[in-house]
Write a protein that holds these residues in place. Structure first.
Motif, PDB file in Angstrom:
ATOM      1  N   LEU A  24     -16.371   7.171  -3.969  1.00 16.35           N
ATOM      2  CA  LEU A  24     -14.986   6.813  -4.291  1.00 16.35           C
ATOM      3  C   LEU A  24     -14.056   7.920  -3.787  1.00 16.35           C
ATOM      4  N   TYR A  25     -12.832   7.580  -3.404  1.00 17.20           N
ATOM      5  CA  TYR A  25     -11.856   8.623  -3.061  1.00 17.20           C
ATOM      6  C   TYR A  25     -11.561   9.445  -4.317  1.00 17.20           C
ATOM      7  N   LYS A  26     -11.206  10.711  -4.064  1.00 25.05           N
ATOM      8  CA  LYS A  26     -11.017  11.708  -5.129  1.00 25.05           C
ATOM      9  C   LYS A  26     -10.255  11.225  -6.375  1.00 25.05           C
TER      10      LYS A  26
ATOM     11  N   THR B 172       0.463  13.629   1.670  1.00 23.28           N
ATOM     12  CA  THR B 172      -0.553  13.352   2.696  1.00 23.28           C
ATOM     13  C   THR B 172      -1.518  12.351   2.070  1.00 23.28           C
ATOM     14  N   HIS B 173      -2.473  11.828   2.841  1.00 24.17           N
ATOM     15  CA  HIS B 173      -3.523  11.042   2.191  1.00 24.17           C
ATOM     16  C   HIS B 173      -4.376  11.983   1.330  1.00 24.17           C
ATOM     17  N   THR B 174      -5.273  11.393   0.548  1.00 21.32           N
ATOM     18  CA  THR B 174      -5.920  12.162  -0.523  1.00 21.32           C
ATOM     19  C   THR B 174      -7.098  13.024  -0.055  1.00 21.32           C
ATOM     20  N   ILE B 175      -7.370  13.033   1.234  1.00 23.08           N
ATOM     21  CA  ILE B 175      -8.443  13.907   1.736  1.00 23.08           C
ATOM     22  C   ILE B 175      -7.932  15.352   1.877  1.00 23.08           C
TER      23      ILE B 175
ATOM     24  N   CYS C 157      -2.128   6.660   7.938  1.00 20.31           N
ATOM     25  CA  CYS C 157      -2.942   5.649   7.255  1.00 20.31           C
ATOM     26  C   CYS C 157      -2.003   4.683   6.539  1.00 20.31           C
ATOM     27  N   SER C 158      -2.563   3.708   5.914  1.00 19.93           N
ATOM     28  CA  SER C 158      -1.827   2.711   5.116  1.00 19.93           C
ATOM     29  C   SER C 158      -0.532   2.249   5.811  1.00 19.93           C
ATOM     30  N   LEU C 159       0.631   2.369   5.145  1.00 22.50           N
ATOM     31  CA  LEU C 159       1.829   1.756   5.744  1.00 22.50           C
ATOM     32  C   LEU C 159       2.219   2.355   7.091  1.00 22.50           C
TER      33      LEU C 159
ATOM     34  N   GLN D 293       0.856  -1.186   0.000  1.00 24.03           N
ATOM     35  CA  GLN D 293       0.000   0.000   0.000  1.00 24.03           C
ATOM     36  C   GLN D 293       0.891   1.234   0.000  1.00 24.03           C
ATOM     37  N   ASP D 294       0.285   2.413   0.003  1.00 20.00           N
ATOM     38  CA  ASP D 294       1.077   3.637  -0.135  1.00 20.00           C
ATOM     39  C   ASP D 294       1.734   4.064   1.166  1.00 20.00           C
ATOM     40  N   ILE D 295       2.702   4.971   1.012  1.00 18.79           N
ATOM     41  CA  ILE D 295       3.191   5.743   2.162  1.00 18.79           C
ATOM     42  C   ILE D 295       2.596   7.130   2.032  1.00 18.79           C
ATOM     43  N   SER D 296       1.667   7.459   2.904  1.00 18.01           N
ATOM     44  CA  SER D 296       1.197   8.843   3.000  1.00 18.01           C
ATOM     45  C   SER D 296       2.059   9.472   4.083  1.00 18.01           C
ATOM     46  N   CYS D 297       2.853  10.468   3.690  1.00 19.57           N
ATOM     47  CA  CYS D 297       3.899  10.979   4.595  1.00 19.57           C
ATOM     48  C   CYS D 297       3.308  11.636   5.836  1.00 19.57           C
TER      49      CYS D 297
ATOM     50  N   PHE E  25     -13.070   9.180  11.872  1.00 19.24           N
ATOM     51  CA  PHE E  25     -11.664   9.534  11.682  1.00 19.24           C
ATOM     52  C   PHE E  25     -11.110   8.831  10.459  1.00 19.24           C
ATOM     53  N   HIS E  26     -10.132   9.473   9.865  1.00 18.12           N
ATOM     54  CA  HIS E  26      -9.512   8.900   8.681  1.00 18.12           C
ATOM     55  C   HIS E  26      -8.557   7.765   9.086  1.00 18.12           C
ATOM     56  N   GLY E  27      -8.486   6.724   8.286  1.00 25.18           N
ATOM     57  CA  GLY E  27      -7.469   5.685   8.487  1.00 25.18           C
ATOM     58  C   GLY E  27      -7.875   4.546   9.406  1.00 25.18           C
TER      59      GLY E  27
ATOM     60  N   GLY F 229      -9.973   2.191   8.852  1.00 28.04           N
ATOM     61  CA  GLY F 229     -10.060   0.937   8.097  1.00 28.04           C
ATOM     62  C   GLY F 229      -8.686   0.267   7.970  1.00 28.04           C
ATOM     63  N   ASP F 230      -7.661   1.090   7.826  1.00 28.11           N
ATOM     64  CA  ASP F 230      -6.298   0.535   7.696  1.00 28.11           C
ATOM     65  C   ASP F 230      -5.841  -0.086   9.017  1.00 28.11           C
ATOM     66  N   ILE F 231      -6.234   0.541  10.118  1.00 26.48           N
ATOM     67  CA  ILE F 231      -5.910  -0.016  11.438  1.00 26.48           C
ATOM     68  C   ILE F 231      -6.636  -1.343  11.633  1.00 26.48           C
TER      69      ILE F 231
ATOM     70  N   GLY G 248      -3.599  -2.862   0.118  1.00 28.75           N
ATOM     71  CA  GLY G 248      -4.517  -1.806   0.546  1.00 28.75           C
ATOM     72  C   GLY G 248      -4.677  -0.795  -0.574  1.00 28.75           C
ATOM     73  N   TYR G 249      -4.520   0.479  -0.250  1.00 25.73           N
ATOM     74  CA  TYR G 249      -4.715   1.556  -1.232  1.00 25.73           C
ATOM     75  C   TYR G 249      -3.780   1.382  -2.429  1.00 25.73           C
ATOM     76  N   LEU G 250      -4.353   1.383  -3.627  1.00 25.28           N
ATOM     77  CA  LEU G 250      -3.573   1.295  -4.855  1.00 25.28           C
ATOM     78  C   LEU G 250      -3.827   2.565  -5.657  1.00 25.28           C
TER      79      LEU G 250
HETATM   80  O1  PXL Z   1      -7.084   5.027   4.530  1.00 25.17           O
HETATM   81  C1  PXL Z   1      -7.175   4.734   3.194  1.00 25.17           C
HETATM   82  C2  PXL Z   1      -6.237   5.556   2.379  1.00 25.17           C
HETATM   83  C3  PXL Z   1      -4.954   5.113   2.180  1.00 25.17           C
HETATM   84  N1  PXL Z   1      -4.071   5.805   1.443  1.00 25.17           N
HETATM   85  C4  PXL Z   1      -4.420   6.988   0.886  1.00 25.17           C
HETATM   86  C5  PXL Z   1      -5.694   7.497   1.061  1.00 25.17           C
HETATM   87  C6  PXL Z   1      -6.629   6.762   1.808  1.00 25.17           C
HETATM   88  C7  PXL Z   1      -7.971   7.281   1.980  1.00 25.17           C
HETATM   89  O2  PXL Z   1      -8.320   8.352   1.592  1.00 25.17           O
HETATM   90  O3  PXL Z   1      -6.022   8.673   0.506  1.00 25.17           O
HETATM   91  C8  PXL Z   1      -3.422   7.738   0.071  1.00 25.17           C
END
Ligand code: PXL
Length: 279
Positions: free
Chosen positions: A115-117, A42-45, A16-18, A8-12, A211-213, A215-217, A78-80
């Protein structure tokens, strides 16, 4: 020690995710190797995030691991970041799985009916192919509706959820639906096992905050539980309880919703569950 690979991604910034899978699995005593799908600021929100897509790296990483005869007890995606990436991830699964490797898929692509943005409306069709590789599939309600071409319902009743789980089981033998709630007091998850035909549900307190993230937890905790030798059902119950614990730790901060839950404060709770599981 069990070893899993998390794709899955690294959102710095934004927990979330990694950045949540790594600490959660570490506390559960599971080695987490990583295949990062993208690096985002950051994540996409958040508005105006940056994103470097790493699709071209996925197969080279997997081929190198294969050449080194790396053994994986589980692989979890996870997030692709793109449709092309869903195809690469299917090939990574095929390359790295052995007979006893558990494949878990969290189709992290949507929430709250949308769907996410970054994703176009056809993205769920691509994600379906990844889900069809899973031994355990863990969507939220929105993702489950998109994967089964079912109109989204904000407040589903139990018969709707059972039917959704049954439809999802055309994609994977065991499915766990997150964010299930039939009243204002309780929130949890519900699972279905295609081979036994059994449903299982587990609920705990519903805190009126989102809260965001989370689902990843939840997914990381289910995976950790199964790697510790628990059943899917027990792991799912642990994940519901831990996610709630994280939310409780976070509620005091009104600015927290984008920054993810303050899971760091709840990790000692999770560590204590290991001790009681070992006894
Ligand atoms: O939490 C799911 C997630 C993971 N990674 C990125 C996201 C999101 C949800 O928005 O944007 C980059």
């Amino acid at each position: 020690m069990k070893r899993v690979a998390s794709i899955q991604d690294i959102s710095c910034l934004g927990r979330c995710s990694l950045t949540v899978a790594l600490p959660v699995l570490a506390v559960m005593g599971v080695e987490c190797a990583v295949i990062p799908t993208a690096v985002l600021s950051t994540h996409t929100i958040f508005p105006d995030f940056t994103c470097r897509d790493l699709t071209d790296e996925l197969l080279p990483i997997a081929r190198h691991w294969k050449s080194q005869k790396v053994k994986l007890d589980a692989i979890c995606s996870g997030y692709l970041a793109s449709p092309a990436q869903t195809e690469a991830v299917c090939r990574v699964f095929d390359l790295l799985r052995s007979e006893d490797t558990l494949i878990a898929v969290d189709p992290a692509m949507a929430d709250h009916g949308r769907l996410y943005k970054p994703f176009s409306p056809d993205f769920p069709q691509y994600m379906k192919k990844v889900c069809a590789r899973a031994d355990v599939l863990l969507p939220n309600l929105t993702e489950a509706c998109l994967l089964t071409d079912t109109p989204y319902r904000e407040s589903p009743d139990e018969s709707f959820v059972r039917e959704l789980l049954r439809k999802l089981s055309d994609l994977a033998p065991r499915v766990v639906l997150t964010g299930v709630s039939f009243d204002s007091a309780r929130l949890g998850a519900m699972s279905y096992d295609r081979d036994t035909g059994l449903y299982y549900s587990y609920f705990n307190e519903k805190v009126p905050a989102s809260f965001h993230g989370t689902g990843d937890i939840f997914t990381a905790t289910v995976l950790g539980g199964m790697m510790q030798g628990s059943t899917l059902e027990r792991s799912m119950a642990l994940a519901v309880d831990f996610t709630l614990e994280c939310i409780r730790c976070t509620c005091a901060d009104p600015a927290a919703s984008w920054y993810g839950v303050e899971f760091e404060k709840a990790l000692p709770w999770l560590a204590r569950q290991n001790e009681s599981a070992e006894r």
